[in-house]
Motif scaffolding. Sequence first.
Motif, PDB file in Angstrom:
ATOM      1  N   GLN A   1     -14.943   1.758   2.140  1.00 45.28           N
ATOM      2  CA  GLN A   1     -14.902   1.153   2.963  1.00 45.28           C
ATOM      3  C   GLN A   1     -15.883   1.439   4.136  1.00 45.28           C
ATOM      4  O   GLN A   1     -16.490   2.740   4.396  1.00 45.28           O
ATOM      5  CB  GLN A   1     -13.241   0.788   3.581  1.00 45.28           C
ATOM      6  CG  GLN A   1     -12.394  -0.011   2.882  1.00 45.28           C
ATOM      7  CD  GLN A   1     -11.115  -0.192   3.437  1.00 45.28           C
ATOM      8  OE1 GLN A   1     -11.265   0.740   4.564  1.00 45.28           O
ATOM      9  NE2 GLN A   1     -10.072  -0.826   3.059  1.00 45.28           N
TER      10      GLN A   1
ATOM     11  N   GLY B   1     -10.187  -4.140  14.870  1.00 45.93           N
ATOM     12  CA  GLY B   1     -11.357  -3.453  14.043  1.00 45.93           C
ATOM     13  C   GLY B   1     -11.293  -4.407  12.839  1.00 45.93           C
ATOM     14  O   GLY B   1     -10.165  -5.118  12.227  1.00 45.93           O
ATOM     15  N   PHE B   2     -11.760  -3.871  12.172  1.00 48.66           N
ATOM     16  CA  PHE B   2     -11.986  -4.297  10.126  1.00 48.66           C
ATOM     17  C   PHE B   2     -12.660  -3.688   9.306  1.00 48.66           C
ATOM     18  O   PHE B   2     -12.723  -2.524  10.300  1.00 48.66           O
ATOM     19  CB  PHE B   2     -12.785  -5.551  10.213  1.00 48.66           C
ATOM     20  CG  PHE B   2     -14.187  -5.018   9.737  1.00 48.66           C
ATOM     21  CD1 PHE B   2     -14.929  -4.791   9.337  1.00 48.66           C
ATOM     22  CD2 PHE B   2     -15.283  -5.556  11.759  1.00 48.66           C
ATOM     23  CE1 PHE B   2     -16.689  -4.473   9.413  1.00 48.66           C
ATOM     24  CE2 PHE B   2     -16.419  -5.172  11.679  1.00 48.66           C
ATOM     25  CZ  PHE B   2     -17.429  -4.497  10.213  1.00 48.66           C
ATOM     26  N   ALA B   3     -12.115  -3.385   8.272  1.00 42.36           N
ATOM     27  CA  ALA B   3     -12.773  -2.497   7.408  1.00 42.36           C
ATOM     28  C   ALA B   3     -13.328  -3.814   6.068  1.00 42.36           C
ATOM     29  O   ALA B   3     -12.503  -5.171   5.808  1.00 42.36           O
ATOM     30  CB  ALA B   3     -12.082  -1.914   6.596  1.00 42.36           C
TER      31      ALA B   3
ATOM     32  N   PHE C   1     -10.893  -1.896  -7.730  1.00 41.43           N
ATOM     33  CA  PHE C   1     -10.730  -0.336  -8.255  1.00 41.43           C
ATOM     34  C   PHE C   1     -10.635   0.082  -7.494  1.00 41.43           C
ATOM     35  O   PHE C   1      -8.993   0.838  -6.534  1.00 41.43           O
ATOM     36  CB  PHE C   1     -12.126   0.520  -7.451  1.00 41.43           C
ATOM     37  CG  PHE C   1     -13.336  -0.463  -7.850  1.00 41.43           C
ATOM     38  CD1 PHE C   1     -14.230  -0.830  -9.671  1.00 41.43           C
ATOM     39  CD2 PHE C   1     -14.107  -2.068  -7.129  1.00 41.43           C
ATOM     40  CE1 PHE C   1     -15.222  -1.225  -9.604  1.00 41.43           C
ATOM     41  CE2 PHE C   1     -15.565  -2.325  -7.130  1.00 41.43           C
ATOM     42  CZ  PHE C   1     -15.989  -2.401  -9.347  1.00 41.43           C
TER      43      PHE C   1
ATOM     44  N   ILE D   1       0.810  -1.007  -0.326  1.00 38.84           N
ATOM     45  CA  ILE D   1      -0.075   0.062  -0.054  1.00 38.84           C
ATOM     46  C   ILE D   1       0.902   1.176   0.455  1.00 38.84           C
ATOM     47  O   ILE D   1       1.013   2.041  -0.493  1.00 38.84           O
ATOM     48  CB  ILE D   1      -1.037  -0.250   1.367  1.00 38.84           C
ATOM     49  CG1 ILE D   1      -2.275  -1.234   0.911  1.00 38.84           C
ATOM     50  CG2 ILE D   1      -1.774   1.219   1.532  1.00 38.84           C
ATOM     51  CD1 ILE D   1      -2.974  -1.419   1.925  1.00 38.84           C
TER      52      ILE D   1
ATOM     53  N   ALA E   1     -11.463 -10.820  -0.807  1.00 40.08           N
ATOM     54  CA  ALA E   1     -11.560 -10.635   0.438  1.00 40.08           C
ATOM     55  C   ALA E   1     -12.877  -9.503   0.245  1.00 40.08           C
ATOM     56  O   ALA E   1     -12.729  -8.100   0.096  1.00 40.08           O
ATOM     57  CB  ALA E   1     -10.114  -9.742   0.860  1.00 40.08           C
ATOM     58  N   LEU E   2     -13.813  -9.837   0.871  1.00 38.56           N
ATOM     59  CA  LEU E   2     -14.645  -8.957   1.443  1.00 38.56           C
ATOM     60  C   LEU E   2     -14.954  -8.161   2.192  1.00 38.56           C
ATOM     61  O   LEU E   2     -15.351  -6.799   2.976  1.00 38.56           O
ATOM     62  CB  LEU E   2     -16.239 -10.366   2.257  1.00 38.56           C
ATOM     63  CG  LEU E   2     -17.124 -10.753   0.962  1.00 38.56           C
ATOM     64  CD1 LEU E   2     -18.112 -11.673   2.219  1.00 38.56           C
ATOM     65  CD2 LEU E   2     -17.495  -9.948   0.254  1.00 38.56           C
TER      66      LEU E   2
HETATM   67  P1  HAM Z   1      -7.840  -4.409   3.644  1.00 39.86           P
HETATM   68  O1  HAM Z   1      -7.334  -5.230   4.311  1.00 39.86           O
HETATM   69  O2  HAM Z   1      -6.769  -3.863   3.400  1.00 39.86           O
HETATM   70  O3  HAM Z   1      -7.833  -4.168   5.426  1.00 39.86           O
HETATM   71  O4  HAM Z   1      -9.208  -3.984   3.500  1.00 39.86           O
HETATM   72  C1  HAM Z   1     -10.503  -3.958   4.047  1.00 39.86           C
HETATM   73  C2  HAM Z   1     -11.363  -4.642   2.822  1.00 39.86           C
HETATM   74  O5  HAM Z   1     -11.095  -3.607   1.668  1.00 39.86           O
HETATM   75  C3  HAM Z   1     -10.521  -5.350   2.073  1.00 39.86           C
HETATM   76  O6  HAM Z   1     -10.851  -6.757   2.143  1.00 39.86           O
HETATM   77  C4  HAM Z   1     -11.677  -5.419   0.281  1.00 39.86           C
HETATM   78  O7  HAM Z   1     -12.993  -5.977   0.303  1.00 39.86           O
HETATM   79  C5  HAM Z   1     -11.127  -4.213   0.383  1.00 39.86           C
HETATM   80  N1  HAM Z   1     -10.917  -3.703  -0.576  1.00 39.86           N
HETATM   81  C6  HAM Z   1      -9.153  -3.697  -0.652  1.00 39.86           C
HETATM   82  N2  HAM Z   1      -8.494  -3.269  -1.862  1.00 39.86           N
HETATM   83  C7  HAM Z   1     -10.561  -2.259  -2.881  1.00 39.86           C
HETATM   84  C8  HAM Z   1      -9.800  -2.070  -3.713  1.00 39.86           C
HETATM   85  N3  HAM Z   1      -8.885  -1.663  -4.668  1.00 39.86           N
HETATM   86  N4  HAM Z   1     -10.552  -2.460  -4.385  1.00 39.86           N
HETATM   87  C9  HAM Z   1     -12.309  -2.670  -3.911  1.00 39.86           C
HETATM   88  N5  HAM Z   1     -12.159  -2.995  -2.503  1.00 39.86           N
HETATM   89  C10 HAM Z   1     -10.954  -2.922  -2.148  1.00 39.86           C
HETATM   90  C11 HAM Z   1      -7.763  -2.788   5.972  1.00 39.86           C
HETATM   91  O8  HAM Z   1      -7.823  -1.628   4.878  1.00 39.86           O
HETATM   92  C12 HAM Z   1      -7.715  -2.572   7.072  1.00 39.86           C
HETATM   93  N6  HAM Z   1      -7.120  -0.621   7.607  1.00 39.86           N
HETATM   94  C13 HAM Z   1      -9.206  -3.176   7.802  1.00 39.86           C
HETATM   95  C14 HAM Z   1      -8.766  -2.829   9.152  1.00 39.86           C
HETATM   96  C15 HAM Z   1      -9.089  -1.754  10.784  1.00 39.86           C
HETATM   97  N7  HAM Z   1      -7.593  -3.530  10.789  1.00 39.86           N
HETATM   98  C16 HAM Z   1      -7.995  -2.708  11.554  1.00 39.86           C
HETATM   99  N8  HAM Z   1      -9.049  -2.406  11.752  1.00 39.86           N
END
Ligand code: HAM
Length: 411
Positions: free
Chosen positions: A130, A299-301, A125, A61, A276-277
Amino acid sequence: MTRYAAPRGTYDLLPEQAAAHQRLEAVCRSVFARFGYGEIRVPVFEYTRLFNRGVGETTDIVEKQMFTFGTGGDEEKDTLSLRPELTAGVMRALIEHNVLAQKPFVKVWYYGPVFRKERPQKGRFRQFHQFGVEAVGSNDPLVDVETILVLLSILREAGVQEFQLKLNSVGCPECRPRYRETLRAAAQAQLPQRCEDCRRRFERNVLRLLDCKTDRELNRQLPGPMEHVCPECRRQFELVQKHTGGVLEPTLVRGLDYYTRTVYEVTSSTLGAQDALAGGGRYDHLVEELGGPKVGGVGFAAGVERVVMSMKEVNAGAPLDFFGIYIDETLKSDLFDIVNRLRGAGLSGDMELETRSVKAQMRNANRSGARFAVILGGEERQRGVVKLKDMARGHEREVTIDEAIRIVGAR
Ligand code: HAM
């Protein structure tokens, strides 16, 4: 004439498609409220250095995916980046406003746009959305469990067809260094067979090898972190697994640097390669690293677009309560006033503003799915009434405007 297209990796939502997104957002709000989370809104861009520190310098990232731009000044340290996730910004806000000093345990949720410069494909995308939660101030693994239950409740209530919860532990500062050495030793022998990204990861952050999508087969031959975690990490993992029924996924390490102990992901086979959802986990040192108190969080997103793609029936949105119909053009402006009176009374309705035949208006009333037609003819106008037609039953009767409001409003 030049025609313009939306930038690569972005998309438009037209009203019918927006309906599914609205439905998901309503489910999220309802579940967040039931679990006692409050909303937080933070900027869509932050200083780049927040993400470097928060998300991690060696993550994909930060290395490749941020949209970074200048502030107008030319100092390198002051560049800004569109947020590639929300956790870092949310922690920055909680620390900046001293929230954690006043309230030792804080539960927040968010829903908004996120930006990553990735190669677009199905489910991936450059501007996506999120929703997520952060629960900060407790080390208790029951909090990990609660965030997972929030996520699973939303997916179920939104009608997501099929999904699996995967769990792992990435250990803590006690046990991770030892595991890292074990992993390095095992991975060294595989290096000649591994992709270029992996060889770089081996040098910079060996844990990230497990994240490689190209060399999945080789990853299965490596020891997973769970085999090497300390007793406390193991206890926490077992508790989370017991309460959530998640499945151990030994290669799950997540693509962000802040995690300790519990990590989780929810995937769906309905999605294809980008399956991944949602993803999340515990971060016991992030707040402190960003200058806040020594407290842990979890947490989660979830990716809104992917959740919507896997929702069962995509409801086209609530139909209108009524559709107004005028018998001839001279009555159009009187009907316009009546339609707006009904809207003012809280009913949803529409009418043709272009001049159309009664037949064409009726056709559009049917198409709109409206429950009632409110019909105005010359005679009705003189007597201050309308004809109210129940579209499903075909009944028609004459009523005053107040009666129409009462009847249409009684569902
Ligand atoms: P992450 O796994 O990088 O976690 O993103 C979470 C979700 O965002 C993914 O499972 C996916 O569904 C969606 N996602 C990621 N990239 C894309 C993309 N390019 N296009 C569409 N959907 C996407 C985080 O962002 C962490 N901040 C989660 C977290 C919160 N951990 C602790 N607190």
